[in-house]
Design a protein around this motif. Structure first.
Motif, PDB file in Angstrom:
ATOM      1  N   THR A 259       1.139  12.739  -0.399  1.00  0.00           N
ATOM      2  CA  THR A 259       0.571  11.450  -0.004  1.00  0.00           C
ATOM      3  C   THR A 259       0.736  11.192   1.487  1.00  0.00           C
ATOM      4  OG1 THR A 259       2.673  10.413  -0.654  1.00  0.00           O
ATOM      5  CG2 THR A 259       0.847  10.293  -2.224  1.00  0.00           C
ATOM      6  N   THR A 260      -0.309  10.606   2.058  1.00  0.00           N
ATOM      7  CA  THR A 260      -0.237  10.026   3.395  1.00  0.00           C
ATOM      8  C   THR A 260      -0.504   8.534   3.241  1.00  0.00           C
ATOM      9  OG1 THR A 260      -0.953  12.037   4.528  1.00  0.00           O
ATOM     10  CG2 THR A 260      -1.241   9.949   5.702  1.00  0.00           C
ATOM     11  N   LEU A 261       0.499   7.740   3.524  1.00  0.00           N
ATOM     12  CA  LEU A 261       0.401   6.291   3.383  1.00  0.00           C
ATOM     13  C   LEU A 261      -0.002   5.674   4.715  1.00  0.00           C
ATOM     14  CD1 LEU A 261       0.965   3.694   1.663  1.00  0.00           C
ATOM     15  CD2 LEU A 261       3.296   3.766   2.588  1.00  0.00           C
ATOM     16  N   ILE A 262      -0.964   4.745   4.668  1.00  0.00           N
ATOM     17  CA  ILE A 262      -1.426   4.045   5.867  1.00  0.00           C
ATOM     18  C   ILE A 262      -1.260   2.545   5.650  1.00  0.00           C
ATOM     19  CG2 ILE A 262      -3.446   3.504   7.278  1.00  0.00           C
ATOM     20  CD1 ILE A 262      -4.436   6.344   6.723  1.00  0.00           C
ATOM     21  N   ASP A 263      -0.612   1.893   6.592  1.00  0.00           N
ATOM     22  CA  ASP A 263      -0.422   0.445   6.518  1.00  0.00           C
ATOM     23  C   ASP A 263      -0.245  -0.082   7.939  1.00  0.00           C
ATOM     24  OD1 ASP A 263       0.613  -1.607   4.035  1.00  0.00           O
ATOM     25  OD2 ASP A 263       1.039  -2.240   6.087  1.00  0.00           O
TER      26      ASP A 263
END
Length: 362
Positions: free
Chosen positions: A26-30
């Motif tokens: 996973t690559t989380l973007i926030d």
């Protein structure tokens, strides 16, 4: 396989957890520097997708799928407008339709045989909730006409921004479903338990949920599927049974939180995998309880899911006494906060393990 998750809140935490179980990177973007899902993601990028479309597009080129885990209308409209949607596991059209609760209830009342909770402005008590948004934020029980008038007078454009509904007592249930390539798949029905602030604090997977409830849930899902002819990907249906009638509370056309992890531990079915390649399953599941807690002055407080947002640095913890697994973080004053998962042969044994876990976690 790898996955971009846009949004590091409660839904993002759920997706990163299930991706971990499915061995999906996973690559989380926030846009926040330290969202609660950060510790469960393999990679993290802090950026606002509405200001960084080209950067997001380059990142997405290297990944298999993207799943929005946000209810920000600006972010969702940006993703909908800027990407062709081929590998985005999200139904933007259905989300925008159902995120307006007034419009959603109107559509449900016209197209389903399971009645929605009635909209009223008398016959107290009533439940008042914002037209947009999910979870318990902004929900309030109002017991009298004078209290109702006072509440309305303090809210700008009440009729367009709020909804008043009949107050009902009963058990609340949730069932997830996936639609892909025109085919409907439905999954385990779970029991939802709530705090006094109407925030969900516990999910119960109980094989003894009455067949009547399960059959009515399945019927409601089929009605909704027929009503939203172009609906795709995952949605969940929440209902309330008052002992006589099953009422539709709402549908959410997005990846939910809490229930997918519960379903995973009860049945072994990973709803993230089901988004990609759904399959028919005939599994009743084992008894499981998932609940949220906070350590407060050496006492255990069972909390609503939304209060998990008060914590940070969440990590998956295994091999804890009494608990199959937990997601534990810390509050600003360094107290433990998190989600515990219990699984045993029956609910009586689960209660024994709960006591063991909470005695140890102190």
């Amino acid at each position: 396989m790898n996955l971009v998750v846009v949004g590091g809140g409660l839904q993002g935490l759920e997706l990163c957890y299930l991706a971990n179980k499915a061995n999906i990177e996973t690559t989380l973007i926030d846009k926040k520097e330290d969202p609660i899902a950060k510790g469960l993601a393999d990679n993290f990028i802090s950026m606002d997708v509405t200001d960084s479309v080209d950067r997001l597009r380059k990142k997405f080129e290297k990944h298999s799928y993207l799943v929005p885990a946000t209810e920000s209308l600006d972010a969702l409209r940006c993703l909908d407008n800027e990407f062709d949607g081929k590998d985005i596991l999200f139904d933007f059209k259905s989300f925008f339709l159902t995120s307006d609760k007034k419009r959603m209830y109107q559509m449900l009342s016209e197209n389903t045989k399971v009645p929605p909770r009635a909209t009223v402005d008398s016959d107290f008590p009533v439940i008042v909730k914002p037209v947009r948004g999910s979870g318990s934020k902004g929900i309030r029980k109002i017991s009298s006409e004078s209290e109702f008038k006072k509440f309305k007078s303090g809210k700008k454009d009440f009729s367009n921004n709020y909804l008043a509904q009949k107050y009902l007592k009963g058990r609340q249930y949730s069932t997830e479903a996936v639609v892909k390539n025109g085919r409907l798949y439905s999954y385990q029905t779970t029991l939802l338990e709530f705090q006094s602030d109407y925030g969900c604090c516990r999910i119960v997977c109980n094989p003894n949920i009455p067949k009547e409830i399960i059959n009515k849930q399945k019927k409601a899902i089929k009605d909704i599927y027929k009503s939203f002819s172009e609906i795709n990907y995952l949605f969940d249906v929440q209902t309330l049974f008052d002992g006589k009638e099953l009422y539709l509370i709402e549908i959410n056309a997005r990846f939910p939180s809490q229930t997918p992890i519960s379903v995973y531990w009860s049945t072994g079915i990973n709803l993230l995998n089901q988004l990609i390649k759904p399959q028919e399953h005939m599994i009743d599941g084992a008894p499981v309880i998932l609940e949220h807690f906070k350590l407060n002055n050496n006492n255990i407080e069972i909390i609503s899911e939304a209060k998990l947002l008060e914590g940070s640095d969440y990590r998956i913890k295994k091999k804890l006494p009494g608990c199959k697994e937990a997601i534990i973080g810390k509050t600003d004053n360094n107290k433990k906060i998190g989600t515990a998962i219990f699984k045993e042969k029956n609910l009586i044994e689960i209660e024994k393990q709960r006591k063991k876990f909470y005695k140890t976690i102190k």
